[in-house]
Design a protein around this motif. Structure first.
Motif, PDB file in Angstrom:
ATOM      1  N   PRO A 353       0.787  -1.245   0.000  1.00 15.37           N
ATOM      2  CA  PRO A 353       0.000   0.000   0.000  1.00 15.37           C
ATOM      3  C   PRO A 353       0.813   1.286   0.000  1.00 15.37           C
ATOM      4  O   PRO A 353       0.246   2.362  -0.207  1.00 15.37           O
ATOM      5  CB  PRO A 353      -0.809  -0.123   1.294  1.00 15.37           C
ATOM      6  CG  PRO A 353       0.072  -0.919   2.214  1.00 15.37           C
ATOM      7  CD  PRO A 353       0.773  -1.914   1.323  1.00 15.37           C
ATOM      8  N   ILE A 356       0.543   3.736  -3.356  1.00 13.47           N
ATOM      9  CA  ILE A 356      -0.716   4.418  -3.644  1.00 13.47           C
ATOM     10  C   ILE A 356      -1.030   5.451  -2.564  1.00 13.47           C
ATOM     11  O   ILE A 356      -1.638   6.495  -2.841  1.00 13.47           O
ATOM     12  CB  ILE A 356      -1.865   3.388  -3.800  1.00 13.47           C
ATOM     13  CG1 ILE A 356      -3.020   3.997  -4.600  1.00 13.47           C
ATOM     14  CG2 ILE A 356      -2.333   2.862  -2.464  1.00 13.47           C
ATOM     15  CD1 ILE A 356      -2.719   4.199  -6.062  1.00 13.47           C
ATOM     16  N   ARG A 357      -0.583   5.203  -1.339  1.00 15.13           N
ATOM     17  CA  ARG A 357      -0.776   6.199  -0.277  1.00 15.13           C
ATOM     18  C   ARG A 357       0.039   7.455  -0.559  1.00 15.13           C
ATOM     19  O   ARG A 357      -0.430   8.582  -0.325  1.00 15.13           O
ATOM     20  CB  ARG A 357      -0.371   5.606   1.075  1.00 15.13           C
ATOM     21  CG  ARG A 357      -1.328   4.544   1.603  1.00 15.13           C
ATOM     22  CD  ARG A 357      -0.775   3.887   2.849  1.00 15.13           C
ATOM     23  NE  ARG A 357      -1.651   2.823   3.339  1.00 15.13           N
ATOM     24  CZ  ARG A 357      -1.305   1.951   4.279  1.00 15.13           C
ATOM     25  NH1 ARG A 357      -0.097   2.026   4.841  1.00 15.13           N
ATOM     26  NH2 ARG A 357      -2.149   1.013   4.660  1.00 15.13           N
ATOM     27  N   HIS A 375      -7.158   0.975  -4.169  1.00 21.65           N
ATOM     28  CA  HIS A 375      -6.170   0.236  -3.385  1.00 21.65           C
ATOM     29  C   HIS A 375      -6.219  -1.242  -3.771  1.00 21.65           C
ATOM     30  O   HIS A 375      -6.935  -2.039  -3.165  1.00 21.65           O
ATOM     31  CB  HIS A 375      -6.442   0.414  -1.890  1.00 21.65           C
ATOM     32  CG  HIS A 375      -6.001   1.736  -1.356  1.00 21.65           C
ATOM     33  ND1 HIS A 375      -4.889   1.893  -0.557  1.00 21.65           N
ATOM     34  CD2 HIS A 375      -6.506   2.979  -1.535  1.00 21.65           C
ATOM     35  CE1 HIS A 375      -4.738   3.166  -0.247  1.00 21.65           C
ATOM     36  NE2 HIS A 375      -5.710   3.850  -0.832  1.00 21.65           N
ATOM     37  N   GLU A 378      -5.708  -4.098  -1.248  1.00 25.08           N
ATOM     38  CA  GLU A 378      -6.801  -4.531  -0.378  1.00 25.08           C
ATOM     39  C   GLU A 378      -7.675  -5.601  -1.024  1.00 25.08           C
ATOM     40  O   GLU A 378      -8.496  -6.220  -0.342  1.00 25.08           O
ATOM     41  CB  GLU A 378      -7.662  -3.322   0.006  1.00 25.08           C
ATOM     42  CG  GLU A 378      -6.909  -2.278   0.834  1.00 25.08           C
ATOM     43  CD  GLU A 378      -7.753  -1.053   1.139  1.00 25.08           C
ATOM     44  OE1 GLU A 378      -8.913  -1.002   0.658  1.00 25.08           O
ATOM     45  OE2 GLU A 378      -7.260  -0.147   1.840  1.00 25.08           O
TER      46      GLU A 378
END
Length: 416
Positions: A353, A356-357, A375, A378
């Motif tokens: 992650p 993308i964060r 995301h 996920e």
């Protein structure tokens, strides 16, 4: 000269020829004729070496032919075992086979699919079709007149355009199994899959600029970690544009011919070369035989290798650099396309992650209200990736498509 001396010379000759193919393989990559020579020399080297050993040991001649056959058969079935035990595992441990990505056929340099482009480096050859395969998949490819993997009808007034690299293109799955095709089918809208293997965001921008965009309501823009090199080179004024020349493209396409098809002893050659066995058998024989024993044990017991590969976790400084050059490329897209864009990150074998964060944080700073972030970390699990190749498989594409459908529908990003 005694028979034993002759046998020793034969062993040395076989070993030397094998060493040339292992440590000087680059010599054979420049011309079609040398590629064909390499594919012939590899099995000859193994047979010669085995023959010299059997001669020295005074074994029957037929054992010189049986030994390479047994080695190649064992190598093949060990690879199949590795794929099988990792396919449904919660994490993938494939050992040295993670290096097989350097031995697979690269579609953008495949002589049947690849076409040189002065500004893009390459595109998929317009109106070409054929089969692309590796250890874990065999898929039909059909390229339209624009040079992307979609049908001709998709070029006329698509509402949803997918930009990305091999993940978006559908490396390892059939065309109808790609998340681009599945998303369009589930939403009931016309889509265009414009993903091309190894394109970074900058070349995706260039490709998008060449399309008719009057009907486009939404773009799905997929990012991969290896986009950084291209994005940085193309966006930094001090750097020369990272463009393949016609000559370098042709040279790479010639080299790729080594990996396009199987040649005798290919699997055994892979293990010998990547495990550096010709050197290590002399410098650390105990370690070599220990590794072989561990591999055989995992094979016989039907389990994974007893190793743990640590995940590649990007530091904040690394993700910040990725975000910086991604958004520089994105700014160029914004010069000619102002509509909604869904950004998602996919990487080989697993997707974390952090990237993308970092993109989300940068989007807040830029204030672009038409950017949305999916995301994928996920929704994807280890079983959604090919263990050796690293691309997402059919189940991975289906999961991404379902997530896109939920996001697009929930945020009403498309008008019917």
């Amino acid at each position: 000269m005694t028979q034993r001396q002759i046998g020793a010379i034969a062993v040395f000759s076989g070993y030397l020829l094998l060493a040339i193919t292992v440590y000087r393989w680059q010599l054979f990559t420049h011309f079609v004729s040398t590629v064909l020579l390499f594919k012939a020399l590899v099995p000859i080297a193994f047979v010669l070496f085995c023959w010299s050993v059997t001669r020295l040991l005074k074994w029957p001649f037929w054992t010189a032919l049986l030994m390479p056959l047994l080695l190649e058969t064992a190598s093949y079935f060990y690879i199949r075992h590795t794929i099988a035990v990792n396919r449904n595992a919660s994490r993938h441990e494939v050992g040295v086979l993670q290096k097989w990505i350097n031995y697979r056929d690269v579609i953008q340099f495949n002589r049947h699919f690849a076409s040189y482009s002065p500004d893009l480096g390459y595109v998929l050859r317009p109106n070409s079709e054929g089969v692309h395969s590796s250890l874990e998949y065999t898929n039909a490819f059909k390229i339209n007149s624009f040079g992307v993997r979609d049908d001709e009808a998709s070029l006329a007034h698509p509402k949803l355009v997918f930009l990305g690299d091999s993940f978006t293109m559908g490396w390892g799955v059939d065309q109808t199994q790609t998340y681009a095709d599945l998303t369009g089918s589930k939403l009931g809208v016309k889509t265009l899959n414009a993903g091309i293997s190894s394109y970074g965001t900058y070349r995706e921008m260039l490709l998008f600029s060449k399309m008719k965009r009057d009907s486009v309501q939404l773009v799905v823009l997929q990012y991969c970690d290896n986009d950084l090199e291209e994005n940085e080179a193309r966006n930094e004024p001090r750097n020369q544009p990272q463009v393949l020349t016609a000559k370098s493209f042709a040279n790479t396409a010639t080299f790729n011919r080594i990996n396009e098809t199987y040649y005798p002893m290919r699997y055994t050659y892979f293990f010998v070369r990547e495990k550096d066995m010709l050197k290590r058998i002399w410098t650390s024989p105990g370690q070599v035989f220990g590794e072989i024993g561990g591999a055989i044990s995992s094979w016989m017991n039907g389990r994974q290798l007893a190793v743990v590969t640590p995940p590649d976790i990007k530091t904040p400084d690394e993700t910040k650099r990725h975000a910086e050059y991604f958004f520089k490329s994105l700014a160029k897209i914004r010069k000619f396309y102002k509509g909604n864009i869904v950004v998602m990150h996919l990487d080989g074998r697993y997707t974390r992650p952090e990237m993308i964060r970092a993109f989300e944080e940068e989007a807040k700073r830029t204030g672009d209200a038409h950017l949305f972030f999916l995301h994928t970390d996920e929704v994807l699990q280890a079983q959604d990736y090919y263990p050796i190749d690293g691309h997402i498989n059919a189940s991975g594409h289906a999961r991404v498509a379902d997530a896109l459908v939920r996001m697009i529908g929930g945020k009403q990003l498309l008008m019917r």
